[in-house]
Design a protein around this motif. Structure first.
Motif, short mmCIF file in Angstrom:
data_model
loop_
_atom_site.label_atom_id
_atom_site.label_comp_id
_atom_site.label_asym_id
_atom_site.label_seq_id
_atom_site.Cartn_x
_atom_site.Cartn_y
_atom_site.Cartn_z
N LEU A 116 0.81 -1.22 0.00
CA LEU A 116 0.00 0.00 0.00
C LEU A 116 0.84 1.27 0.00
CD1 LEU A 116 -2.52 -1.24 2.67
CD2 LEU A 116 -3.22 -0.54 0.37
N THR A 117 2.08 1.17 0.47
CA THR A 117 2.88 2.39 0.68
C THR A 117 4.16 2.45 -0.13
OG1 THR A 117 3.98 1.37 2.60
CG2 THR A 117 1.98 2.68 3.02
N THR A 118 4.76 1.31 -0.48
CA THR A 118 6.00 1.33 -1.26
C THR A 118 5.87 0.64 -2.59
OG1 THR A 118 6.87 -0.67 -0.19
CG2 THR A 118 7.39 1.45 0.84
N GLY A 119 4.89 -0.24 -2.75
CA GLY A 119 4.64 -0.85 -4.05
C GLY A 119 4.54 -2.36 -4.00
N ILE A 120 3.90 -2.90 -5.04
CA ILE A 120 3.71 -4.34 -5.19
C ILE A 120 4.95 -4.90 -5.87
CG2 ILE A 120 2.32 -6.13 -6.27
CD1 ILE A 120 -0.06 -4.17 -6.12
N GLY A 121 5.78 -5.60 -5.12
CA GLY A 121 7.01 -6.17 -5.66
C GLY A 121 7.88 -5.09 -6.27
N PRO A 122 8.61 -5.43 -7.33
CA PRO A 122 9.49 -4.43 -7.96
C PRO A 122 8.76 -3.45 -8.86
CG PRO A 122 9.66 -6.52 -9.11
CD PRO A 122 8.77 -6.77 -7.92
N SER A 123 7.45 -3.61 -9.04
CA SER A 123 6.71 -2.75 -9.96
C SER A 123 6.63 -1.31 -9.48
CB SER A 123 5.29 -3.28 -10.17
OG SER A 123 4.49 -3.08 -9.01
N GLY A 124 6.63 -1.13 -8.16
CA GLY A 124 6.43 0.20 -7.61
C GLY A 124 4.98 0.66 -7.62
N VAL A 125 4.08 -0.16 -8.15
CA VAL A 125 2.65 0.18 -8.21
C VAL A 125 2.04 0.02 -6.82
CG1 VAL A 125 0.42 -0.51 -9.14
CG2 VAL A 125 2.43 -0.47 -10.62
N LEU A 126 1.37 1.05 -6.36
CA LEU A 126 0.76 1.02 -5.03
C LEU A 126 -0.64 0.41 -5.09
CD1 LEU A 126 1.69 4.56 -3.64
CD2 LEU A 126 2.94 2.41 -3.38
N ALA A 127 -0.93 -0.44 -4.11
CA ALA A 127 -2.28 -0.95 -3.94
C ALA A 127 -3.15 0.14 -3.33
CB ALA A 127 -2.27 -2.19 -3.06
N GLY A 128 -4.46 0.08 -3.62
CA GLY A 128 -5.38 1.06 -3.09
C GLY A 128 -6.45 0.49 -2.19
N LEU A 129 -6.40 -0.82 -1.93
CA LEU A 129 -7.34 -1.45 -1.01
C LEU A 129 -6.75 -2.78 -0.56
CD1 LEU A 129 -10.22 -3.39 -2.72
CD2 LEU A 129 -8.45 -2.27 -4.08
N ILE A 130 -7.35 -3.34 0.50
CA ILE A 130 -6.97 -4.64 1.03
C ILE A 130 -8.14 -5.58 0.79
CG2 ILE A 130 -6.17 -5.92 3.05
CD1 ILE A 130 -5.65 -3.08 4.33
N LYS A 131 -7.90 -6.69 0.10
CA LYS A 131 -8.96 -7.65 -0.18
C LYS A 131 -8.74 -8.92 0.66
CE LYS A 131 -10.86 -11.26 -2.71
NZ LYS A 131 -11.19 -11.08 -4.12
N VAL A 132 -9.76 -9.32 1.42
CA VAL A 132 -9.72 -10.54 2.21
C VAL A 132 -10.99 -11.33 1.93
CG1 VAL A 132 -8.20 -9.64 4.02
CG2 VAL A 132 -10.68 -9.28 4.19
N ALA A 133 -11.14 -12.49 2.57
CA ALA A 133 -12.27 -13.35 2.24
C ALA A 133 -12.76 -14.13 3.45
CB ALA A 133 -11.87 -14.34 1.13
N GLY A 134 -14.07 -14.28 3.51
CA GLY A 134 -14.67 -15.15 4.50
C GLY A 134 -14.98 -16.50 3.90
N GLY A 135 -15.59 -17.36 4.71
CA GLY A 135 -16.00 -18.68 4.25
C GLY A 135 -17.51 -18.77 4.16
N PHE A 136 -18.00 -19.94 3.86
CA PHE A 136 -19.43 -20.15 3.70
C PHE A 136 -20.10 -20.19 5.06
CE2 PHE A 136 -23.09 -23.13 2.81
CZ PHE A 136 -23.83 -22.20 2.08
#
Length: 302
Positions: A116-136
């Motif tokens: 979110l703050t320094t980048g996704i891997g070496p791409s330097g592209v910043l994420a803008g949200l956090i995605k998580v998941a529940g179960g059934f």
């Protein structure tokens, strides 16, 4: 000032235009063998088709380890003129090999914060949200681990948390954990796939709690989605919760792309928008597609 963190930088929420609040340009999982979204040319064509229908932005909910291709997103955004928001986060355990999950033990929140703050891997592209998941209808140990890390990353950055609800279930358990135990403000939580479990009472409870509610079709053969969506959205709007609603396409397989004969990104505006306008009114549908995503994904970044 609140801004939306796109792959080309932070933008004012009003600049998103018409927003597909939940979709995928790239995605791959062992649960969907042979249907991976890996083709950059097809992704570009989808974005261009979405743009032709009046689309202005797409929020990609593809999280860590599922083929986000973050380095490709800025060029696709520039080429098509569509804002793109990338995600960090973690999906259900079934989508990963055990080694990947073991490698993240003890540092999951730090990994989210870094993306979110320094980048996704070496791409330097910043994420803008956090995605998580529940179960059934439940939250297993993996869901509690990922949501706990997401809450910690939210506190460090301000990032919104988007939740995959398995077949639209487990809504209240998710809110109890994220907003109750972990203290995440409800307006920073986006609940996905509510259309897949058309329980109007639970929908209202989630809206009353203050969360954003994402109805993200298009319909699949085993999901009661499109045909119940107008009634569900109208019930929420009549209850005074029109400002809590989001719409998305959630294209997760190559066969579902419009370039391959499926509904794809354009479906949201080509078919779903005119289907909803008689039920909700054009003004509300416009707000759901423009103002609401800006408030859901626009935050004061820390």
């Amino acid at each position: 000032m609140s801004t939306v963190r796109t792959v080309l930088g932070d933008v004012h929420p009003e600049h998103l235009g018409v927003c597909d609040a939940h979709d995928h340009l790239f995605f791959g999982s062992p649960q969907l063998p042979g249907q991976e979204l890996r083709d950059a040319s097809a992704a570009r064509a989808e974005l261009a088709a979405f743009r032709e229908q009046g689309g202005g932005s797409v929020v990609q909910w593809t999280p860590y380890g599922l083929g986000r291709r973050a380095a490709d997103l800025p060029l696709l955004s520039r080429d098509t003129g569509v804002h793109v928001v990338a995600a960090t986060g973690l999906h259900q355990a079934v989508h990963y090999d055990p080694g990947t999950l073991a490698e993240l033990r003890g540092r999951l929140a730090d990994a989210f914060v870094a993306e979110l703050t320094t980048g996704i891997g070496p791409s330097g592209v910043l994420a803008g949200l956090i995605k998580v998941a529940g179960g059934f209808h439940a939250l297993d140990a993996h869901a509690r681990w990922t949501m706990t890390a997401a809450a910690e990353a939210h506190r460090a950055t301000g990032a919104p948390i988007a939740v995959h609800l398995e077949l639209g279930t487990g809504v209240l358990d998710v809110l109890d954990l994220l907003c109750g135990e972990l203290g995440v403000p409800p307006h920073r939580v986006i609940l996905g796939h509510l259309n897949r479990s058309p329980d109007f009472t639970v929908h209202r409870q989630a809206a009353e709690a203050g969360a954003f509610l994402a109805f993200d079709g298009p319909s699949r053969t085993h999901h009661a989605t499109d045909w119940r969506m107008p009634d569900a959205l109208r019930a929420l709007a009549e209850g005074g919760f029109g400002d809590r609603l989001l719409l998305g396409g959630d294209t997760t397989t190559a066969a579902a792309r419009s370039v391959n004969g499926g509904p794809g990104l354009p479906y949201l505006l080509r078919r779903l928008r005119p289907r909803l306008e008689p039920a909700l009114g054009k003004d509300l549908v416009e707000r759901i597609l423009t103002a609401n995503p800006g408030r859901a994904f626009g935050v004061e970044w820390r």
